[in-house]
Design an enzyme around this catalytic site. Sequence first.
Site, short mmCIF file in Angstrom:
data_model
loop_
_atom_site.label_atom_id
_atom_site.label_comp_id
_atom_site.label_asym_id
_atom_site.label_seq_id
_atom_site.Cartn_x
_atom_site.Cartn_y
_atom_site.Cartn_z
N ASP A 180 9.67 -0.66 -6.99
CA ASP A 180 10.65 -1.00 -5.96
C ASP A 180 10.12 -2.15 -5.10
O ASP A 180 8.91 -2.38 -5.05
CB ASP A 180 10.88 0.25 -5.07
CG ASP A 180 12.16 0.19 -4.26
OD1 ASP A 180 12.86 -0.84 -4.28
OD2 ASP A 180 12.46 1.21 -3.61
N ASP A 230 10.27 -4.98 2.27
CA ASP A 230 10.53 -6.05 3.23
C ASP A 230 9.23 -6.56 3.85
O ASP A 230 9.12 -7.73 4.20
CB ASP A 230 11.49 -5.55 4.31
CG ASP A 230 12.81 -5.14 3.68
OD1 ASP A 230 13.45 -6.00 3.07
OD2 ASP A 230 13.16 -3.95 3.74
N LYS A 252 10.68 -0.82 4.48
CA LYS A 252 11.73 -0.94 3.48
C LYS A 252 13.08 -0.64 4.15
O LYS A 252 13.12 -0.16 5.26
CB LYS A 252 11.49 0.04 2.32
CG LYS A 252 10.37 -0.40 1.41
CD LYS A 252 10.21 0.49 0.20
CE LYS A 252 11.44 0.78 -0.60
NZ LYS A 252 12.19 -0.42 -1.08
N GLY A 284 17.88 -3.43 2.35
CA GLY A 284 19.09 -3.29 1.51
C GLY A 284 19.83 -1.99 1.77
O GLY A 284 20.71 -1.61 1.00
N SER A 316 16.67 -7.51 -4.58
CA SER A 316 16.60 -8.63 -5.53
C SER A 316 15.33 -8.59 -6.38
O SER A 316 15.35 -8.97 -7.56
CB SER A 316 16.72 -9.96 -4.79
OG SER A 316 15.72 -10.06 -3.78
N THR A 317 14.21 -8.13 -5.80
CA THR A 317 12.97 -8.07 -6.59
C THR A 317 13.06 -6.94 -7.62
O THR A 317 12.70 -7.12 -8.79
CB THR A 317 11.75 -7.85 -5.65
OG1 THR A 317 11.91 -8.65 -4.50
CG2 THR A 317 10.45 -8.22 -6.36
N GLU A 366 15.66 5.68 -1.74
CA GLU A 366 14.38 5.14 -2.22
C GLU A 366 13.24 6.10 -1.89
O GLU A 366 12.41 6.43 -2.76
CB GLU A 366 14.12 3.76 -1.58
CG GLU A 366 15.05 2.68 -2.10
CD GLU A 366 14.99 1.38 -1.32
OE1 GLU A 366 15.37 0.36 -1.90
OE2 GLU A 366 14.59 1.37 -0.14
N LYS A 369 5.90 -11.49 1.74
CA LYS A 369 6.11 -10.13 2.26
C LYS A 369 4.81 -9.49 2.75
O LYS A 369 4.84 -8.46 3.43
CB LYS A 369 6.73 -9.24 1.18
CG LYS A 369 8.08 -9.74 0.65
CD LYS A 369 9.20 -9.41 1.59
CE LYS A 369 10.55 -9.87 1.11
NZ LYS A 369 11.02 -9.23 -0.11
#
Length: 227
Positions: free
Chosen positions: A80, A83, A93, A96, A30-31, A102, A120
């Site tokens: 990017d 988490d 990370k 998702g 989402s970010t 990534e 975060k």
Amino acid sequence: MSAEDQKRIAGEAAAALVENGMIVGLGTGSTAAWFVKAVAARGLDIQGVPTSEATAELARSLGIPLLTLDEARRIDLTVDGADEIGPGLSLIKGGGAALLREKLVWEASKRCVVIADAAKVVKTLGAFPLPIEVVAFGHAKTQARICDALAECDLGIAPRLRMKDGEPVRTDGGNLIYDAACGAIPEPSMLADALKAVTGVVDHGLFLDLADEAIIGTDAGAVTKAP
Ligand code: 5RP
């Protein structure tokens, strides 16, 4: 201010780093989606390298021309989400399920910027369950060896297969994800090495020594952090 507003602030601040002619790694989540939207809105002449099918779809819908990782001659900048952001910009990370693509894009990039909302940022990685990507063949056996690797790092926990709607989650590459609720990871590099040594583990969500910079969305605006 909501976490979503902080994510938007971070994504928009990172979009200001993009220049005409750049090849840009496009993160997932989402970010990262706020970043992709803000970059598209600038109307620059850029090409993107998406880190997931979801991001590719979003970028295409916004008119950003795309390259595969192998087509890209270079990647000037990757932006990017994460988490968790720990000391030295160590990251977790993969929330998702896109951690493998990534990491491949990050490792091919000249500069990597992680963007996130303020919650975060943590003192010690591990409250967020660590995603571990495994091949589907024999994954229960792999899970048992992951438990051994975790135990070597004094983490006596069993990772759980990630499920959605009653089915195991599949990554874009068709692999499975196990989530390890470590609680705290005192030595992330030791754990990273132990997990990579397990046959059947494709990769894990520890991103160590990869982020060059963080942009954190806070109630007072975007704040930049160096490792
Ligand atoms: C996807 C990721 C994401 O960047 C991470 O999960 C953060 O997501 P969000 O920006 O939605 O909070 O690693 O694999």
